[in-house]
Design a protein around this motif. Structure first.
Motif, mmCIF file in Angstrom:
data_model
loop_
_atom_site.group_PDB
_atom_site.id
_atom_site.type_symbol
_atom_site.label_atom_id
_atom_site.label_comp_id
_atom_site.label_asym_id
_atom_site.label_seq_id
_atom_site.Cartn_x
_atom_site.Cartn_y
_atom_site.Cartn_z
ATOM 1 N N ASN A 176 0.889 -1.172 -0.098
ATOM 2 C CA ASN A 176 -0.068 0.170 0.040
ATOM 3 C C ASN A 176 0.863 1.292 0.064
ATOM 4 O O ASN A 176 2.003 1.416 0.385
ATOM 5 N N SER A 177 0.446 2.256 -0.409
ATOM 6 C CA SER A 177 0.993 3.559 -0.522
ATOM 7 C C SER A 177 0.202 4.712 0.167
ATOM 8 O O SER A 177 -0.933 4.532 0.352
ATOM 9 N N VAL A 178 0.903 5.817 0.627
ATOM 10 C CA VAL A 178 0.228 6.897 1.206
ATOM 11 C C VAL A 178 -0.804 7.328 0.227
ATOM 12 O O VAL A 178 -1.798 8.001 0.542
ATOM 13 N N ALA A 179 -0.596 7.629 -1.043
ATOM 14 C CA ALA A 179 -1.640 8.139 -2.065
ATOM 15 C C ALA A 179 -1.503 7.422 -3.369
ATOM 16 O O ALA A 179 -0.421 7.027 -3.743
ATOM 17 N N GLU A 180 -2.675 7.330 -4.003
ATOM 18 C CA GLU A 180 -2.522 6.919 -5.462
ATOM 19 C C GLU A 180 -2.227 7.791 -6.260
ATOM 20 O O GLU A 180 -2.922 9.114 -6.753
ATOM 21 N N ILE A 181 -0.891 8.048 -6.906
ATOM 22 C CA ILE A 181 -0.449 8.963 -7.720
ATOM 23 C C ILE A 181 0.155 8.585 -8.911
ATOM 24 O O ILE A 181 0.756 7.238 -8.963
ATOM 25 N N THR A 182 0.403 9.279 -9.768
ATOM 26 C CA THR A 182 1.165 9.115 -11.164
ATOM 27 C C THR A 182 2.533 9.963 -11.179
ATOM 28 O O THR A 182 2.301 11.228 -11.311
ATOM 29 N N PRO A 183 3.634 9.404 -10.629
ATOM 30 C CA PRO A 183 4.842 10.346 -10.551
ATOM 31 C C PRO A 183 5.258 10.672 -11.979
ATOM 32 O O PRO A 183 5.109 9.962 -12.847
ATOM 33 N N THR A 184 5.713 11.840 -11.827
ATOM 34 C CA THR A 184 6.585 12.318 -13.081
ATOM 35 C C THR A 184 8.336 12.386 -12.957
ATOM 36 O O THR A 184 8.971 12.576 -13.858
ATOM 37 N N SER A 229 8.978 15.738 -1.890
ATOM 38 C CA SER A 229 8.596 17.028 -2.637
ATOM 39 C C SER A 229 9.747 17.577 -3.502
ATOM 40 O O SER A 229 10.883 17.751 -2.784
ATOM 41 N N THR A 230 9.633 17.820 -4.551
ATOM 42 C CA THR A 230 10.725 18.433 -5.362
ATOM 43 C C THR A 230 10.607 19.899 -5.396
ATOM 44 O O THR A 230 11.503 20.918 -5.572
ATOM 45 N N GLY A 231 9.387 20.664 -5.012
ATOM 46 C CA GLY A 231 9.137 22.078 -4.957
ATOM 47 C C GLY A 231 9.031 22.649 -6.132
ATOM 48 O O GLY A 231 8.838 23.728 -6.248
ATOM 49 N N ASN A 232 8.770 21.959 -7.210
ATOM 50 C CA ASN A 232 8.763 22.558 -8.289
ATOM 51 C C ASN A 232 7.365 22.395 -8.925
ATOM 52 O O ASN A 232 7.017 22.407 -10.293
ATOM 53 N N GLY A 233 6.363 22.091 -8.218
ATOM 54 C CA GLY A 233 4.952 22.048 -8.508
ATOM 55 C C GLY A 233 4.449 20.578 -8.964
ATOM 56 O O GLY A 233 3.186 20.287 -9.261
ATOM 57 N N ALA A 234 5.408 19.506 -8.786
ATOM 58 C CA ALA A 234 5.119 18.155 -9.337
ATOM 59 C C ALA A 234 4.277 17.741 -8.247
ATOM 60 O O ALA A 234 4.540 18.015 -6.934
ATOM 61 N N VAL A 235 3.614 16.648 -8.562
ATOM 62 C CA VAL A 235 2.794 15.869 -7.364
ATOM 63 C C VAL A 235 3.824 15.295 -6.406
ATOM 64 O O VAL A 235 4.956 14.524 -6.985
ATOM 65 N N PRO A 236 3.683 15.282 -5.330
ATOM 66 C CA PRO A 236 4.664 14.641 -4.122
ATOM 67 C C PRO A 236 4.579 12.958 -4.655
ATOM 68 O O PRO A 236 3.649 12.523 -5.001
ATOM 69 N N GLN A 237 5.789 12.497 -4.270
ATOM 70 C CA GLN A 237 6.035 11.010 -4.615
ATOM 71 C C GLN A 237 6.098 10.309 -3.341
ATOM 72 O O GLN A 237 6.596 10.864 -2.272
ATOM 73 N N VAL A 238 5.762 9.077 -3.308
ATOM 74 C CA VAL A 238 5.647 8.128 -2.182
ATOM 75 C C VAL A 238 6.422 7.042 -2.443
ATOM 76 O O VAL A 238 6.493 6.133 -3.360
#
Length: 407
Positions: A323-331, A392-401
């Motif tokens: 499991n992960s903290v959130a379901e996200i699509t990382p860039t 968080s990369t701080g560049n507006g990208a969605v946080p990754q987990v």
């Protein structure tokens, strides 16, 4: 058998991702009969059973640790509920009621008796809880509105074996010879289904998906469904004559039921099957896994479930550690290693990192770092267990987990 609205709050930080789903047997370390299972998060859970046995896990069931019970081994624990990672309750025979404030490291007895038998329990909030059971030929509902400081009882006409609530005051209870009761205020109960003179089986489990849709199961194929809050209960054909000892629906369509007999009835020399539906019970499918009689089946989410039963069997459906903290699509691809880790977690990233947040298995934030270009995290002070780290990369990208195990 029971669902708890409280879990919606406690599980926010741990949404479930999709995985190939199957049942797998976990090593419980015991051969006794296990009666109930409860998980407060995908990783932290408890199982109780005969001989006053209590087992706990912090890694999604990969390992189980016995906890010390303060009562005699002649007591059978039938139900366990936690309202937080530290506060929990266990109920069982001889009116036994235990509570813990430290996740089960120590349990305290707060109720004893000689004739009352607790069968099931539900807490709808840290303050509000209900217990049902039998007192000879009659039943009872015990309730607390102050977190267990005091309990009041209501005598019922028939023994009760299962209870479920959809809010602090809306609940249903079932039991002897198919009887079903309902309450809308948590105090008074109205009988929706009378005990049948021609009914040979009891209703031993109940699972209300909503205020209107719910299921009740029994010991010899007595499977009932309501779509109007229990004003009417109808038999729902499952295509088998198998009895049910536990039933759990994660939504209106998806549900599982454990059984006590194979297709057509009789004994289970090769193992009793699990059955599931994905169309609201219109059709049921037999799972390939077979084992001894299962006492209860309980789903945390559509993708993660548990079943317990005879011979110390604990089954897990799905992958708790995936499991992960959130379901996200990382860039951006971010990875951590080694995993498991003992002291320093190394980070591989395509872009400079601005911050990292570490969550424990209950979703609590335990570590925050704000450092441009970080490449490692000192986790040596964290206790052993399962963790998630959000970058968080701080560049507006969605946080990754990503997830890691601390040794």
């Amino acid at each position: 058998m029971k669902k708890h609205a409280l879990l919606l709050i406690l599980s926010i930080a741990f949404g479930l991702c999709s995985h190939a789903q199957y049942w797998q047997r976990m090593n419980s370390g015991t051969t006794g009969t296990l009666h109930d299972v409860f998980f407060i998060s995908p990783s932290q859970g408890w199982v109780v059973g005969s001989n006053a046995s209590i087992l706990a896990t912090l890694d999604g069931g990969e390992t189980w640790t016995p906890q010390v019970s303060p009562v005699a081994t002649s007591i059978t624990f039938r139900t366990v509920v936690f309202t937080s990672p530290t506060k929990g309750w266990i109920a069982g025979t001889s009116a036994t009621l235990l509570t813990t404030e430290d996740g089960g490291s120590t349990w305290t007895s707060v109720g004893t008796g000689t004739s009352l038998d607790h069968y099931d329990m539900v807490f709808t909030s840290p303050d509000t809880g209900y217990i049902v059971g039998a007192n000879g030929g009659s039943g009872y509902v015990r309730r607390t509105f102050n977190g267990g400081l005091t309990w009041a009882s209501t005598t019922m006409s028939e023994p009760l074996y299962a209870v479920d609530f959809t809010s602090n005051t809306k609940g249903w209870a079932c039991g002897y010879l198919g009887v079903i009761f309902r309450t809308t205020n948590g105090l008074t109960w109205t009988q929706q289904v009378e005990a049948g003179a021609n009914v040979l089986s009891n209703l031993s489990c109940i699972d209300m998906v909503s205020d209107t849709v719910g299921w009740a199961g029994g010991n010899s194929g007595n499977n009932r469904r309501t779509v109007d809050g229990g004003l009417t209960w109808v038999n729902q054909a499952s295509g088998t004559y198998a009895g049910r000892t536990g039933i759990s629906f994660s939504d209106n369509q998806n549900g599982w039921a454990s059984t006590t007999t194979p297709l057509g009835g009789g004994e289970c020399p090769a193992g009793c099957p699990m059955r599931y539906t994905s169309d609201g019970g219109s059709s049921w499918t037999t799972d390939t896994l077979q084992g001894p009689t299962l006492s209860n089946v309980w789903f945390y989410d559509t993708s993660l479930g548990w079943a317990v039963g005879d011979n110390g069997w604990i089954l897990r459906y799905g992958n708790a550690t995936g499991n992960s903290v959130a379901e996200i699509t990382p860039t951006n691809t971010i990875r951590v290693s080694p995993n498991p880790v003992s002291d320093r977690l190394m980070i591989t990233s395509n872009e400079p990192l601005r911050s990292a947040e570490v969550f424990n298995s209950t979703g609590s934030l335990v570590l925050t770092l704000n450092s441009g270009g970080m490449r490692d995290i000192d986790v040596s002070a964290l206790p052993p267990g399962s963790y998630a780290v959000r970058f968080s990369t701080g560049n507006g990208a969605v946080p990754q987990v990503d997830r890691f195990i601390k040794e």
